[in-house]
Design a protein around this motif. Structure first.
Motif, PDB file in Angstrom:
ATOM      1  N   GLY A  53       0.806  -1.212   0.000  1.00 55.37           N
ATOM      2  CA  GLY A  53       0.000   0.000   0.000  1.00 55.37           C
ATOM      3  C   GLY A  53       0.832   1.252   0.000  1.00 55.37           C
ATOM      4  N   ASN A  54       0.129   2.384   0.174  1.00 57.50           N
ATOM      5  CA  ASN A  54       0.767   3.689   0.110  1.00 57.50           C
ATOM      6  C   ASN A  54       1.165   4.254   1.460  1.00 57.50           C
ATOM      7  OD1 ASN A  54       0.734   4.290  -2.738  1.00 57.50           O
ATOM      8  ND2 ASN A  54      -1.477   4.374  -2.577  1.00 57.50           N
ATOM      9  N   ALA A  55       0.720   3.651   2.542  1.00 56.13           N
ATOM     10  CA  ALA A  55       1.051   4.148   3.873  1.00 56.13           C
ATOM     11  C   ALA A  55       1.283   2.967   4.793  1.00 56.13           C
ATOM     12  CB  ALA A  55      -0.057   5.044   4.422  1.00 56.13           C
ATOM     13  N   ILE A  56       2.236   3.119   5.693  1.00 57.48           N
ATOM     14  CA  ILE A  56       2.576   2.016   6.589  1.00 57.48           C
ATOM     15  C   ILE A  56       3.017   2.604   7.926  1.00 57.48           C
ATOM     16  CG2 ILE A  56       4.942   1.923   5.705  1.00 57.48           C
ATOM     17  CD1 ILE A  56       4.921  -1.080   6.203  1.00 57.48           C
ATOM     18  N   GLY A  57       2.672   1.917   9.015  1.00 55.48           N
ATOM     19  CA  GLY A  57       3.084   2.325  10.343  1.00 55.48           C
ATOM     20  C   GLY A  57       3.474   1.109  11.148  1.00 55.48           C
ATOM     21  N   ALA A  58       3.914   1.331  12.391  1.00 52.55           N
ATOM     22  CA  ALA A  58       4.356   0.232  13.235  1.00 52.55           C
ATOM     23  C   ALA A  58       3.930   0.462  14.671  1.00 52.55           C
ATOM     24  CB  ALA A  58       5.872   0.078  13.160  1.00 52.55           C
ATOM     25  N   ASP A 107      -0.920   4.930  18.697  1.00 54.34           N
ATOM     26  CA  ASP A 107      -0.660   5.246  20.105  1.00 54.34           C
ATOM     27  C   ASP A 107      -0.353   3.929  20.803  1.00 54.34           C
ATOM     28  OD1 ASP A 107      -0.537   6.035  22.705  1.00 54.34           O
ATOM     29  OD2 ASP A 107      -2.527   6.961  22.766  1.00 54.34           O
ATOM     30  N   GLU A 108       0.925   3.653  20.994  1.00 55.54           N
ATOM     31  CA  GLU A 108       1.335   2.357  21.529  1.00 55.54           C
ATOM     32  C   GLU A 108       0.931   2.162  22.986  1.00 55.54           C
ATOM     33  OE1 GLU A 108       5.485   2.407  20.758  1.00 55.54           O
ATOM     34  OE2 GLU A 108       5.252   1.812  18.661  1.00 55.54           O
ATOM     35  N   SER A 109       0.747   3.251  23.717  1.00 58.49           N
ATOM     36  CA  SER A 109       0.397   3.124  25.135  1.00 58.49           C
ATOM     37  C   SER A 109      -1.039   2.649  25.324  1.00 58.49           C
ATOM     38  CB  SER A 109       0.606   4.460  25.853  1.00 58.49           C
ATOM     39  OG  SER A 109      -0.313   5.438  25.379  1.00 58.49           O
ATOM     40  N   THR A 110      -1.915   2.915  24.347  1.00 61.08           N
ATOM     41  CA  THR A 110      -3.310   2.514  24.455  1.00 61.08           C
ATOM     42  C   THR A 110      -3.688   1.450  23.428  1.00 61.08           C
ATOM     43  OG1 THR A 110      -4.055   4.266  22.941  1.00 61.08           O
ATOM     44  CG2 THR A 110      -3.936   4.810  25.293  1.00 61.08           C
ATOM     45  N   PRO A 153       3.731  10.870  21.391  1.00 59.41           N
ATOM     46  CA  PRO A 153       3.381  10.082  22.577  1.00 59.41           C
ATOM     47  C   PRO A 153       3.812  10.735  23.882  1.00 59.41           C
ATOM     48  CG  PRO A 153       5.330   9.172  21.544  1.00 59.41           C
ATOM     49  CD  PRO A 153       4.854  10.280  20.643  1.00 59.41           C
ATOM     50  N   VAL A 154       4.680  11.729  23.811  1.00 60.90           N
ATOM     51  CA  VAL A 154       5.158  12.397  25.024  1.00 60.90           C
ATOM     52  C   VAL A 154       4.173  13.474  25.470  1.00 60.90           C
ATOM     53  CG1 VAL A 154       6.992  13.817  26.013  1.00 60.90           C
ATOM     54  CG2 VAL A 154       7.567  11.878  24.535  1.00 60.90           C
ATOM     55  N   ARG A 155       3.811  14.355  24.570  1.00 60.93           N
ATOM     56  CA  ARG A 155       2.866  15.425  24.899  1.00 60.93           C
ATOM     57  C   ARG A 155       1.412  15.029  24.653  1.00 60.93           C
ATOM     58  NH1 ARG A 155       5.640  21.255  23.342  1.00 60.93           N
ATOM     59  NH2 ARG A 155       7.447  21.022  24.719  1.00 60.93           N
ATOM     60  N   ARG A 156       1.213  13.787  24.162  1.00 60.83           N
ATOM     61  CA  ARG A 156      -0.127  13.264  23.928  1.00 60.83           C
ATOM     62  C   ARG A 156      -0.897  14.167  22.958  1.00 60.83           C
ATOM     63  NH1 ARG A 156       0.148   8.588  24.432  1.00 60.83           N
ATOM     64  NH2 ARG A 156      -2.053   8.272  24.953  1.00 60.83           N
ATOM     65  N   LYS A 157      -0.307  14.391  21.797  1.00 55.20           N
ATOM     66  CA  LYS A 157      -0.895  15.242  20.773  1.00 55.20           C
ATOM     67  C   LYS A 157      -0.945  14.511  19.434  1.00 55.20           C
ATOM     68  CE  LYS A 157      -1.341  19.095  23.213  1.00 55.20           C
ATOM     69  NZ  LYS A 157      -2.661  19.757  23.455  1.00 55.20           N
ATOM     70  N   LEU A 158      -1.918  14.871  18.626  1.00 54.52           N
ATOM     71  CA  LEU A 158      -2.035  14.413  17.250  1.00 54.52           C
ATOM     72  C   LEU A 158      -1.693  15.592  16.347  1.00 54.52           C
ATOM     73  CD1 LEU A 158      -2.999  11.770  15.825  1.00 54.52           C
ATOM     74  CD2 LEU A 158      -5.239  12.880  15.590  1.00 54.52           C
ATOM     75  N   LEU A 159      -0.892  15.338  15.309  1.00 51.88           N
ATOM     76  CA  LEU A 159      -0.498  16.399  14.386  1.00 51.88           C
ATOM     77  C   LEU A 159      -0.779  15.959  12.956  1.00 51.88           C
ATOM     78  CD1 LEU A 159       2.205  16.138  16.631  1.00 51.88           C
ATOM     79  CD2 LEU A 159       2.268  18.495  15.805  1.00 51.88           C
ATOM     80  N   TRP A 160      -1.250  16.877  12.130  1.00 51.78           N
ATOM     81  CA  TRP A 160      -1.518  16.571  10.737  1.00 51.78           C
ATOM     82  C   TRP A 160      -1.347  17.823   9.886  1.00 51.78           C
ATOM     83  CZ3 TRP A 160      -5.264  17.162  14.421  1.00 51.78           C
ATOM     84  CH2 TRP A 160      -6.263  18.109  14.192  1.00 51.78           C
TER      85      TRP A 160
END
Length: 267
Positions: A53-58, A107-110, A153-160
């Motif tokens: 695919g065109n996007a991948i995460g871990a 979000d690996e913590s949740t 994951p440190v400041r618990r923020k989503l950025l886009w």
């Protein structure tokens, strides 16, 4: 910087503790050994008729890769290609899409997954669900020309990244992980672009690629959008996909069919 030739791969990811860099292309998933001198790409056979695919995460905690595949589906898979499972649809209305509009973050913590759902030629929605596909939530609706998604994951923020309503300026937005408190933190100069947004949460540095600036440039900035600077330029307009590995002081991106490795300060 060092170079490794691969089959063209628009997106990259890596799992700490596993000595491979993973690259997703339209037709396959490959892994590139990071140790030793032999960096020959190795194809990963995907179970259950899985595709690249065109996007991948871990997700390093649950040891999963997440692929936004060529059919617009979101799937999880083990690093060895087993357990390929579709959990969501990122393009339910079958809109034509460009790869930079697709994005996933974890979000690996949740154990929660965030992704871009393509709603029309221009509008997207940021969604969230558990890694098994349950508890799907809409966080931010009617995002115009979204071009990147990452999680701090440190400041618990989503950025886009999205554009303004005149579609002329690229803007980095930030919110809480539930989609509340949306704010614009950086607006690129008119004519410049922000693609493949990534973050080093430990140094609180953002990274992105601008294919329009000096024939392709790698930028960085503070996580609040301040102190923007060029790390490398003249990369070519086909530079894409960013992986930040803070413990190794390493950043990876692709240039056409080549993976480039550089230090986090661009040296």
């Amino acid at each position: 910087a060092s170079h490794t030739n691969i089959t063209a791969a628009p997106s990259l990811t890596a799992l700490p503790g596993i000595p491979y860099l993973y690259a997703a292309s339209l037709s396959e998933l490959v892994r590139i050994p990071l140790l030793g001198t032999n960096h020959t790409p190795e194809p990963v056979l995907l179970a259950n008729n899985g595709v690249g695919g065109n996007a991948i995460g871990a997700d390093t905690v649950h040891n999963k890769l997440i692929i936004n595949d060529t059919t617009g589906k979101i799937a999880t898979v083990n690093p060895d290609g087993t357990g390929y499972t579709v959990i969501a649809n990122a393009n339910p209305t079958n809109n034509p899409i460009q790869d930079y509009r697709l994005a996933v973050a974890v979000d690996e913590s949740t154990g929660q997954l965030y992704w871009t759902q393509i709603d029309s030629l221009y509008l997207s929605t940021i969604k969230r669900a558990n890694l098994d596909g349950s508890n799907v939530q809409t966080l931010v609706a009617q995002v115009l020309n979204q071009r990147g998604l990452t999680l701090d994951p440190v400041r618990r923020k989503l950025l886009w990244v999205a554009t303004d309503r005149t579609e002329r300026e690229n803007i980095i937005f930030r919110s809480n992980l539930d989609g509340s408190g949306v704010e614009a933190i950086y607006t690129a100069p008119l004519g410049q672009q922000i693609r493949y947004l990534a973050i080093n949460p430990y140094t609180q540095k953002l990274y992105w690629i601008d294919p329009t600036y000096n024939s392709g440039a790698l930028f960085w900035a503070d996580s609040d959008g301040q102190r923007v600077a060029v790390l490398q330029d003249y990369l070519g307009t086909n530079a894409r996909g960013l992986v930040v590995r803070p413990l190794e002081n390493t950043l990876y991106f692709t240039q056409g069919d080549t993976i480039v490795r550089t230090d986090l300060d661009g040296s």
